[in-house]
Motif scaffolding. Structure first.
Motif, PDB file in Angstrom:
ATOM      1  N   VAL A  95      36.035  65.347  34.025  1.00  0.00           N
ATOM      2  CA  VAL A  95      34.779  65.750  33.401  1.00  0.00           C
ATOM      3  C   VAL A  95      34.604  67.246  33.638  1.00  0.00           C
ATOM      4  N   ARG A  96      34.384  67.984  32.555  1.00  0.00           N
ATOM      5  CA  ARG A  96      34.255  69.435  32.610  1.00  0.00           C
ATOM      6  C   ARG A  96      32.775  69.795  32.538  1.00  0.00           C
ATOM      7  N   VAL A  97      32.284  70.448  33.569  1.00  0.00           N
ATOM      8  CA  VAL A  97      30.862  70.781  33.665  1.00  0.00           C
ATOM      9  C   VAL A  97      30.692  72.292  33.605  1.00  0.00           C
ATOM     10  N   CYS A  98      29.964  72.762  32.605  1.00  0.00           N
ATOM     11  CA  CYS A  98      29.634  74.182  32.518  1.00  0.00           C
ATOM     12  C   CYS A  98      28.483  74.504  33.475  1.00  0.00           C
ATOM     13  N   SER A  99      28.594  75.637  34.155  1.00  0.00           N
ATOM     14  CA  SER A  99      27.530  76.082  35.052  1.00  0.00           C
ATOM     15  C   SER A  99      27.622  77.600  35.172  1.00  0.00           C
ATOM     16  N   ARG A 153      32.725  72.535  23.674  1.00  0.00           N
ATOM     17  CA  ARG A 153      33.975  73.241  23.393  1.00  0.00           C
ATOM     18  C   ARG A 153      34.766  73.460  24.674  1.00  0.00           C
ATOM     19  N   ARG A 154      34.136  74.170  25.603  1.00  0.00           N
ATOM     20  CA  ARG A 154      34.807  74.414  26.880  1.00  0.00           C
ATOM     21  C   ARG A 154      34.425  73.383  27.927  1.00  0.00           C
ATOM     22  N   CYS A 155      33.350  72.639  27.694  1.00  0.00           N
ATOM     23  CA  CYS A 155      32.903  71.671  28.701  1.00  0.00           C
ATOM     24  C   CYS A 155      32.209  70.487  28.037  1.00  0.00           C
ATOM     25  N   ASP A 156      32.060  69.411  28.802  1.00  0.00           N
ATOM     26  CA  ASP A 156      31.488  68.168  28.289  1.00  0.00           C
ATOM     27  C   ASP A 156      29.977  68.108  28.453  1.00  0.00           C
ATOM     28  N   LEU A 157      29.448  68.757  29.464  1.00  0.00           N
ATOM     29  CA  LEU A 157      28.006  68.869  29.669  1.00  0.00           C
ATOM     30  C   LEU A 157      27.738  70.086  30.537  1.00  0.00           C
ATOM     31  N   ALA A 158      26.472  70.477  30.619  1.00  0.00           N
ATOM     32  CA  ALA A 158      26.100  71.653  31.414  1.00  0.00           C
ATOM     33  C   ALA A 158      25.102  71.246  32.484  1.00  0.00           C
ATOM     34  N   MET A 159      25.287  71.770  33.694  1.00  0.00           N
ATOM     35  CA  MET A 159      24.420  71.480  34.828  1.00  0.00           C
ATOM     36  C   MET A 159      24.200  72.773  35.610  1.00  0.00           C
ATOM     37  N   GLY A 160      22.998  72.901  36.191  1.00  0.00           N
ATOM     38  CA  GLY A 160      22.760  74.081  37.002  1.00  0.00           C
ATOM     39  C   GLY A 160      21.405  74.693  36.766  1.00  0.00           C
ATOM     40  N   GLY A 161      20.343  73.895  36.938  1.00  0.00           N
ATOM     41  CA  GLY A 161      18.996  74.418  36.773  1.00  0.00           C
ATOM     42  C   GLY A 161      18.643  74.748  35.339  1.00  0.00           C
ATOM     43  N   VAL A 162      19.158  73.974  34.392  1.00  0.00           N
ATOM     44  CA  VAL A 162      18.898  74.237  32.975  1.00  0.00           C
ATOM     45  C   VAL A 162      17.480  73.777  32.626  1.00  0.00           C
ATOM     46  N   THR A 174      25.751  82.171  26.576  1.00  0.00           N
ATOM     47  CA  THR A 174      26.795  81.410  25.872  1.00  0.00           C
ATOM     48  C   THR A 174      26.761  79.921  26.197  1.00  0.00           C
ATOM     49  N   LEU A 175      25.718  79.492  26.889  1.00  0.00           N
ATOM     50  CA  LEU A 175      25.646  78.105  27.354  1.00  0.00           C
ATOM     51  C   LEU A 175      25.793  77.101  26.210  1.00  0.00           C
ATOM     52  N   LEU A 176      25.023  77.276  25.153  1.00  0.00           N
ATOM     53  CA  LEU A 176      25.059  76.325  24.036  1.00  0.00           C
ATOM     54  C   LEU A 176      26.366  76.413  23.263  1.00  0.00           C
ATOM     55  N   THR A 177      26.939  77.590  23.171  1.00  0.00           N
ATOM     56  CA  THR A 177      28.222  77.748  22.482  1.00  0.00           C
ATOM     57  C   THR A 177      29.345  77.058  23.237  1.00  0.00           C
ATOM     58  N   GLU A 196      14.118  75.116  21.802  1.00  0.00           N
ATOM     59  CA  GLU A 196      15.258  75.793  21.181  1.00  0.00           C
ATOM     60  C   GLU A 196      16.565  75.103  21.548  1.00  0.00           C
ATOM     61  N   ARG A 197      16.733  74.787  22.830  1.00  0.00           N
ATOM     62  CA  ARG A 197      17.949  74.093  23.252  1.00  0.00           C
ATOM     63  C   ARG A 197      17.989  72.666  22.729  1.00  0.00           C
TER      64      ARG A 197
END
Length: 279
Positions: free
Chosen positions: A58-62, A114-123, A107-110, A128-129
Protein backbone atom coordinates in the motif's frame (compact mmCIF):
# COMPACT_ATOMS: atom_id res chain seq x y z
CA UNK A 1 -56.12 -17.68 -29.31
CA UNK A 2 -53.82 -18.92 -32.08
CA UNK A 3 -50.60 -20.71 -31.00
CA UNK A 4 -47.40 -18.79 -31.89
CA UNK A 5 -45.47 -20.15 -34.83
CA UNK A 6 -42.10 -21.81 -34.40
CA UNK A 7 -40.44 -18.80 -36.02
CA UNK A 8 -42.24 -16.46 -33.62
CA UNK A 9 -41.09 -18.46 -30.61
CA UNK A 10 -37.48 -18.28 -31.80
CA UNK A 11 -37.67 -14.52 -32.33
CA UNK A 12 -39.21 -14.03 -28.88
CA UNK A 13 -36.50 -16.12 -27.25
CA UNK A 14 -33.78 -14.16 -29.03
CA UNK A 15 -35.29 -10.85 -27.93
CA UNK A 16 -35.54 -12.05 -24.34
CA UNK A 17 -31.92 -13.13 -24.42
CA UNK A 18 -30.80 -9.76 -25.76
CA UNK A 19 -32.70 -7.97 -22.98
CA UNK A 20 -31.07 -10.12 -20.31
CA UNK A 21 -27.65 -9.69 -21.91
CA UNK A 22 -28.06 -5.91 -22.02
CA UNK A 23 -29.18 -5.82 -18.41
CA UNK A 24 -26.14 -7.86 -17.42
CA UNK A 25 -23.81 -5.48 -19.22
CA UNK A 26 -25.47 -2.47 -17.60
CA UNK A 27 -25.19 -4.06 -14.17
CA UNK A 28 -21.53 -4.93 -14.69
CA UNK A 29 -20.77 -1.44 -16.02
CA UNK A 30 -22.48 0.14 -13.01
CA UNK A 31 -20.52 -2.07 -10.61
CA UNK A 32 -17.23 -1.21 -12.33
CA UNK A 33 -18.05 2.48 -12.47
CA UNK A 34 -18.50 2.57 -8.72
CA UNK A 35 -14.86 1.67 -8.12
CA UNK A 36 -13.44 4.86 -9.55
CA UNK A 37 -10.50 3.01 -11.15
CA UNK A 38 -10.01 2.97 -14.92
CA UNK A 39 -7.79 1.18 -17.38
CA UNK A 40 -6.01 2.80 -20.36
CA UNK A 41 -9.22 2.68 -22.40
CA UNK A 42 -11.21 4.46 -19.71
CA UNK A 43 -13.16 1.35 -18.65
CA UNK A 44 -13.90 0.71 -15.01
CA UNK A 45 -11.72 -1.83 -13.23
CA UNK A 46 -11.51 -3.32 -9.76
CA UNK A 47 -11.16 -1.23 -6.60
CA UNK A 48 -7.79 0.11 -5.49
CA UNK A 49 -8.24 -2.23 -2.55
CA UNK A 50 -7.93 -5.19 -4.94
CA UNK A 51 -4.84 -3.65 -6.52
CA UNK A 52 -3.22 -3.14 -3.10
CA UNK A 53 -3.86 -6.74 -2.06
CA UNK A 54 -2.67 -8.07 -5.41
CA UNK A 55 0.47 -5.92 -5.29
CA UNK A 56 1.20 -6.76 -1.66
CA UNK A 57 1.94 -3.10 -1.02
CA UNK A 58 0.00 0.00 0.00
CA UNK A 59 1.48 3.32 -1.13
CA UNK A 60 0.66 6.24 1.16
CA UNK A 61 1.35 9.82 0.13
CA UNK A 62 2.40 12.15 2.94
CA UNK A 63 4.06 15.56 3.04
CA UNK A 64 6.46 14.73 5.88
CA UNK A 65 6.37 18.33 7.10
CA UNK A 66 3.38 18.51 9.42
CA UNK A 67 4.02 17.37 12.95
CA UNK A 68 2.41 15.86 14.96
CA UNK A 69 0.84 14.01 12.02
CA UNK A 70 3.73 13.37 9.64
CA UNK A 71 7.44 14.11 9.64
CA UNK A 72 10.31 13.01 7.41
CA UNK A 73 13.68 13.55 9.06
CA UNK A 74 15.94 15.03 6.36
CA UNK A 75 19.06 13.74 8.09
CA UNK A 76 18.03 10.11 8.56
CA UNK A 77 15.13 9.62 6.14
CA UNK A 78 13.04 8.25 9.01
CA UNK A 79 9.30 8.90 9.07
CA UNK A 80 7.36 9.60 12.27
CA UNK A 81 4.03 11.02 13.39
CA UNK A 82 0.50 10.00 14.30
CA UNK A 83 -0.58 9.23 10.75
CA UNK A 84 2.68 7.50 9.90
CA UNK A 85 2.05 5.06 12.75
CA UNK A 86 -1.59 4.73 11.68
CA UNK A 87 -0.44 3.93 8.15
CA UNK A 88 1.79 1.19 9.54
CA UNK A 89 -1.14 -0.25 11.48
CA UNK A 90 -3.35 -0.12 8.38
CA UNK A 91 -0.75 -1.93 6.27
CA UNK A 92 -0.37 -4.57 8.96
CA UNK A 93 -4.11 -5.23 9.03
CA UNK A 94 -4.15 -5.44 5.24
CA UNK A 95 -1.24 -7.88 5.39
CA UNK A 96 0.86 -5.83 2.94
CA UNK A 97 4.04 -3.77 3.11
CA UNK A 98 3.87 0.00 3.52
CA UNK A 99 5.59 2.42 1.17
CA UNK A 100 5.51 6.10 2.16
CA UNK A 101 5.65 8.49 -0.79
CA UNK A 102 6.79 12.08 -0.25
CA UNK A 103 4.36 14.63 -1.67
CA UNK A 104 3.63 18.33 -1.20
CA UNK A 105 0.44 20.16 -0.27
CA UNK A 106 0.31 21.65 -3.75
CA UNK A 107 0.59 18.29 -5.55
CA UNK A 108 -1.38 16.16 -3.10
CA UNK A 109 -4.45 15.69 -5.30
CA UNK A 110 -2.37 15.15 -8.43
CA UNK A 111 -0.29 12.43 -6.79
CA UNK A 112 -3.33 10.61 -5.38
CA UNK A 113 -4.12 7.56 -7.50
CA UNK A 114 -0.98 8.01 -9.58
CA UNK A 115 1.97 7.83 -7.24
CA UNK A 116 0.03 6.54 -4.23
CA UNK A 117 -3.16 4.73 -3.23
CA UNK A 118 -4.26 7.15 -0.49
CA UNK A 119 -2.94 10.18 1.39
CA UNK A 120 -2.42 10.48 5.15
CA UNK A 121 -0.84 13.14 7.31
CA UNK A 122 -3.13 15.72 8.87
CA UNK A 123 -5.18 16.28 5.72
CA UNK A 124 -8.00 18.75 6.36
CA UNK A 125 -11.44 18.01 4.92
CA UNK A 126 -12.34 20.74 2.41
CA UNK A 127 -15.03 21.05 -0.23
CA UNK A 128 -12.38 21.68 -2.88
CA UNK A 129 -10.67 18.38 -2.09
CA UNK A 130 -14.00 16.57 -1.72
CA UNK A 131 -14.89 17.56 -5.29
CA UNK A 132 -11.85 15.65 -6.56
CA UNK A 133 -11.40 12.81 -4.09
CA UNK A 134 -13.08 10.77 -1.36
CA UNK A 135 -12.45 11.25 2.34
CA UNK A 136 -12.52 8.63 5.06
CA UNK A 137 -14.58 9.26 8.16
CA UNK A 138 -12.94 12.08 10.18
CA UNK A 139 -10.73 11.08 13.10
CA UNK A 140 -9.96 14.51 14.63
CA UNK A 141 -11.77 17.83 15.00
CA UNK A 142 -9.52 20.85 14.58
CA UNK A 143 -9.45 24.48 13.40
CA UNK A 144 -7.20 27.40 12.50
CA UNK A 145 -5.65 29.37 15.36
CA UNK A 146 -2.55 31.57 15.78
CA UNK A 147 0.84 30.65 17.17
CA UNK A 148 3.22 33.46 18.05
CA UNK A 149 5.97 34.46 20.46
CA UNK A 150 4.56 34.23 23.97
CA UNK A 151 5.28 37.91 24.58
CA UNK A 152 2.93 38.77 21.68
CA UNK A 153 0.08 36.37 22.46
CA UNK A 154 -2.22 39.13 23.77
CA UNK A 155 -1.70 41.14 20.56
CA UNK A 156 -3.06 38.46 18.25
CA UNK A 157 -6.25 37.17 19.81
CA UNK A 158 -8.60 38.10 16.96
CA UNK A 159 -8.47 38.38 13.19
CA UNK A 160 -9.05 42.11 13.55
CA UNK A 161 -5.90 42.39 15.67
CA UNK A 162 -3.93 40.30 13.18
CA UNK A 163 -5.13 41.95 9.97
CA UNK A 164 -3.29 45.23 10.41
CA UNK A 165 -0.53 46.95 8.44
CA UNK A 166 2.91 45.90 9.62
CA UNK A 167 1.83 42.48 10.95
CA UNK A 168 3.73 39.68 9.19
CA UNK A 169 1.92 36.35 8.90
CA UNK A 170 4.03 33.45 7.66
CA UNK A 171 2.37 30.67 5.61
CA UNK A 172 3.41 27.41 3.99
CA UNK A 173 2.39 27.54 0.30
CA UNK A 174 -0.24 25.31 -1.25
CA UNK A 175 -2.31 24.21 1.73
CA UNK A 176 -5.27 25.32 3.78
CA UNK A 177 -3.12 27.65 5.92
CA UNK A 178 -2.29 29.83 2.93
CA UNK A 179 -5.89 29.67 1.70
CA UNK A 180 -7.18 30.85 5.08
CA UNK A 181 -4.66 33.68 5.33
CA UNK A 182 -5.33 35.01 1.85
CA UNK A 183 -9.07 34.81 2.33
CA UNK A 184 -9.18 36.63 5.67
CA UNK A 185 -6.15 38.92 5.77
CA UNK A 186 -6.06 41.98 3.51
CA UNK A 187 -3.89 44.50 5.37
CA UNK A 188 -1.35 42.26 7.09
CA UNK A 189 1.68 41.11 5.11
CA UNK A 190 1.59 37.43 4.12
CA UNK A 191 5.07 35.91 3.97
CA UNK A 192 5.41 32.57 2.15
CA UNK A 193 7.98 30.15 3.55
CA UNK A 194 8.46 26.94 1.54
CA UNK A 195 9.73 24.65 4.31
CA UNK A 196 7.08 23.78 6.88
CA UNK A 197 9.71 22.05 9.02
CA UNK A 198 11.55 25.35 9.65
CA UNK A 199 8.65 27.78 9.36
CA UNK A 200 8.31 28.27 13.13
CA UNK A 201 11.95 29.35 13.32
CA UNK A 202 10.89 32.40 11.29
CA UNK A 203 8.66 33.50 14.17
CA UNK A 204 11.28 32.78 16.84
CA UNK A 205 13.89 34.76 14.87
CA UNK A 206 11.54 37.73 14.50
CA UNK A 207 11.28 37.50 10.71
CA UNK A 208 7.53 36.87 11.08
CA UNK A 209 5.07 37.73 13.83
CA UNK A 210 2.80 34.72 13.78
CA UNK A 211 1.40 31.81 11.84
CA UNK A 212 -2.22 30.69 11.62
CA UNK A 213 -2.41 26.92 11.41
CA UNK A 214 -4.29 23.98 12.87
CA UNK A 215 -4.68 23.94 16.64
CA UNK A 216 -3.12 20.47 16.93
CA UNK A 217 0.03 21.72 15.24
CA UNK A 218 0.20 24.85 17.42
CA UNK A 219 -0.03 22.74 20.57
CA UNK A 220 2.76 20.45 19.38
CA UNK A 221 5.07 23.26 18.29
CA UNK A 222 4.51 25.14 21.56
CA UNK A 223 5.79 22.10 23.47
CA UNK A 224 8.87 21.98 21.25
CA UNK A 225 9.60 25.71 21.35
CA UNK A 226 9.14 27.35 24.78
CA UNK A 227 9.34 30.78 23.11
CA UNK A 228 6.09 30.12 21.24
CA UNK A 229 2.53 30.06 22.56
CA UNK A 230 -0.60 28.63 20.99
CA UNK A 231 -3.37 31.25 21.05
CA UNK A 232 -6.75 29.89 22.23
CA UNK A 233 -6.37 26.40 20.62
CA UNK A 234 -9.61 25.27 22.29
CA UNK A 235 -11.51 28.07 20.51
CA UNK A 236 -10.06 28.22 16.99
CA UNK A 237 -11.27 30.60 14.30
CA UNK A 238 -12.69 27.77 12.20
CA UNK A 239 -14.16 24.28 12.40
CA UNK A 240 -12.24 21.61 10.53
CA UNK A 241 -11.76 17.87 10.54
CA UNK A 242 -8.86 15.59 9.69
CA UNK A 243 -9.42 12.52 7.54
CA UNK A 244 -7.63 10.31 5.02
CA UNK A 245 -7.82 11.09 1.31
CA UNK A 246 -8.82 8.35 -1.16
CA UNK A 247 -9.44 8.09 -4.91
CA UNK A 248 -12.82 9.48 -5.91
CA UNK A 249 -15.68 6.99 -6.47
CA UNK A 250 -13.75 4.03 -5.01
CA UNK A 251 -16.47 3.02 -2.55
CA UNK A 252 -15.00 -0.40 -1.73
CA UNK A 253 -11.65 1.07 -0.68
CA UNK A 254 -13.33 3.88 1.27
CA UNK A 255 -15.52 1.43 3.17
CA UNK A 256 -12.56 -0.77 4.10
CA UNK A 257 -10.57 2.24 5.36
CA UNK A 258 -13.58 3.48 7.32
CA UNK A 259 -14.06 0.10 8.97
CA UNK A 260 -10.36 -0.16 9.85
CA UNK A 261 -10.42 3.38 11.27
CA UNK A 262 -13.58 2.63 13.27
CA UNK A 263 -11.93 -0.41 14.85
CA UNK A 264 -8.65 1.44 15.49
CA UNK A 265 -10.46 4.25 17.28
CA UNK A 266 -12.35 1.83 19.50
CA UNK A 267 -9.80 -0.87 20.30
CA UNK A 268 -7.19 1.49 21.79
CA UNK A 269 -4.95 1.69 18.71
CA UNK A 270 -5.53 5.35 17.90
CA UNK A 271 -5.23 6.41 21.52
CA UNK A 272 -1.95 4.51 21.88
CA UNK A 273 -0.55 6.07 18.69
CA UNK A 274 -1.71 9.65 19.33
CA UNK A 275 -1.02 9.91 23.08
CA UNK A 276 2.74 10.61 22.76
CA UNK A 277 1.94 13.47 20.41
CA UNK A 278 -1.33 14.94 21.66
CA UNK A 279 -1.33 13.80 25.28
Amino acid sequence: MREPTRRGRIVAALLAGLVLFGAGLASASWARAGTGQQDSAGRGTASMLDAVLRRGEVRVCSTGDYRPFTYLDPATGAWSGIDVDMARDMAGRLGVRLTLVRTTWGTLLTDLGRRCDLAMGGVSVTLERAAKAFFSDPYLTDGKTPITRCADADRFQTLEQIDRPGVRVVVNPGGTNEQFARQHLHQATIVAHPDNNTIFDEIIAGRADLMITDAAETRWQATRHPELCSVHPDQPFTFAEKAYLLPRDDVAFQQWVNQWLHLARNDGTYQRVSAPWLG
